[in-house]
Motif scaffolding. Structure first.
Motif, short mmCIF file in Angstrom:
data_model
loop_
_atom_site.label_atom_id
_atom_site.label_comp_id
_atom_site.label_asym_id
_atom_site.label_seq_id
_atom_site.Cartn_x
_atom_site.Cartn_y
_atom_site.Cartn_z
N MET A 26 -13.10 6.69 12.21
CA MET A 26 -11.77 6.16 12.00
C MET A 26 -11.83 4.70 11.54
O MET A 26 -11.11 4.31 10.63
N LEU A 27 -12.68 3.89 12.17
CA LEU A 27 -12.80 2.49 11.77
C LEU A 27 -13.31 2.40 10.33
O LEU A 27 -12.86 1.56 9.56
N ASN A 28 -14.25 3.27 9.97
CA ASN A 28 -14.77 3.32 8.61
C ASN A 28 -13.65 3.59 7.61
O ASN A 28 -13.57 2.96 6.56
N ALA A 29 -12.77 4.52 7.95
CA ALA A 29 -11.66 4.86 7.05
C ALA A 29 -10.73 3.66 6.87
O ALA A 29 -10.29 3.37 5.76
N LEU A 30 -10.44 2.97 7.95
CA LEU A 30 -9.52 1.84 7.88
C LEU A 30 -10.13 0.66 7.12
O LEU A 30 -9.46 0.00 6.34
N LEU A 31 -11.42 0.42 7.32
CA LEU A 31 -12.06 -0.76 6.74
C LEU A 31 -12.63 -0.56 5.34
O LEU A 31 -12.81 -1.54 4.62
N LEU A 32 -12.94 0.67 4.96
CA LEU A 32 -13.65 0.84 3.70
C LEU A 32 -13.06 1.85 2.72
O LEU A 32 -13.40 1.81 1.55
N GLN A 33 -12.24 2.75 3.17
CA GLN A 33 -11.74 3.79 2.27
C GLN A 33 -10.69 3.24 1.30
O GLN A 33 -9.87 2.39 1.68
N PRO A 34 -10.70 3.71 0.07
CA PRO A 34 -9.75 3.24 -0.93
C PRO A 34 -8.28 3.50 -0.56
O PRO A 34 -7.40 2.79 -1.01
N THR A 35 -8.04 4.51 0.27
CA THR A 35 -6.66 4.83 0.63
C THR A 35 -5.98 3.70 1.42
O THR A 35 -4.75 3.61 1.42
N HIS A 36 -6.76 2.84 2.06
CA HIS A 36 -6.20 1.73 2.83
C HIS A 36 -6.43 0.37 2.16
O HIS A 36 -6.23 -0.66 2.78
N ALA A 37 -6.82 0.38 0.91
CA ALA A 37 -7.13 -0.87 0.20
C ALA A 37 -5.91 -1.78 0.13
O ALA A 37 -6.00 -2.98 0.39
N ARG A 38 -4.79 -1.23 -0.20
CA ARG A 38 -3.56 -2.03 -0.32
C ARG A 38 -3.20 -2.66 1.03
O ARG A 38 -2.80 -3.82 1.09
N LEU A 39 -3.36 -1.91 2.11
CA LEU A 39 -3.09 -2.43 3.45
C LEU A 39 -4.01 -3.61 3.78
O LEU A 39 -3.56 -4.62 4.31
N ARG A 40 -5.30 -3.48 3.44
CA ARG A 40 -6.24 -4.57 3.70
C ARG A 40 -5.88 -5.81 2.87
O ARG A 40 -5.93 -6.93 3.37
N TYR A 41 -5.53 -5.60 1.62
CA TYR A 41 -5.19 -6.72 0.74
C TYR A 41 -3.98 -7.49 1.29
O TYR A 41 -4.01 -8.71 1.41
N TRP A 42 -2.92 -6.79 1.64
CA TRP A 42 -1.71 -7.46 2.13
C TRP A 42 -1.90 -7.98 3.55
O TRP A 42 -1.26 -8.96 3.95
N SER A 43 -2.79 -7.37 4.31
CA SER A 43 -3.13 -7.90 5.63
C SER A 43 -3.78 -9.28 5.50
O SER A 43 -3.53 -10.17 6.32
#
Length: 128
Positions: free
Chosen positions: A1-18
């Protein structure tokens, strides 16, 4: 789950705006009278700047699109701008002062983090 949140492209926008949200919080909290002095009891300014801007660089790198080299350049340039804005804001506060040295620390943290991420991301993509 942590891998998905930190590295998967599906959450890229969330990381950028975070990253931008965290940056805004850094500027806001750093503008509170006495907050910096309280933080100094826990860690030095170099440690605080290094950790904060390394995390921001990681989020921007993993939240961006493009080749690993392009992501690294985007992260470093964005952190350089963020650090400059932070120091500029501090220079207007009577109880703070902007310091070029802090901006250098921000940029160094971004360069180191982006270089490591570029190397890891290149290896990760090569293995895929």
């Amino acid at each position: 789950m942590l891998n998905a949140l930190l590295l998967q492209p599906t959450h890229a926008r969330l990381r950028y705006w975070s990253a931008w949200t965290l940056f805004a919080l850094i500027v806001i909290v750093g503008s509170i009278p006495g907050a910096r002095a309280d933080a100094a009891e826990v860690a030095s300014g170099v440690v605080l700047h290094s950790c904060a801007y390394a995390v921001l660089a990681f989020l921007i790198f993993t939240g961006s699109h493009g080749t690993p080299a392009l992501r690294a350049v985007k992260a470093v340039l964005t952190i350089a701008a963020m650090g400059a804005i932070d120091e500029c804001v501090q220079s207007f506060l009577p109880y703070r002062h902007g310091a070029v040295r802090d901006w250098y620390v921000d940029c160094t943290a971004a360069i180191v983090t982006s270089t490591v991420m570029w190397m890891l991301w290149s290896n990760r993509k090569a293995q895929s």
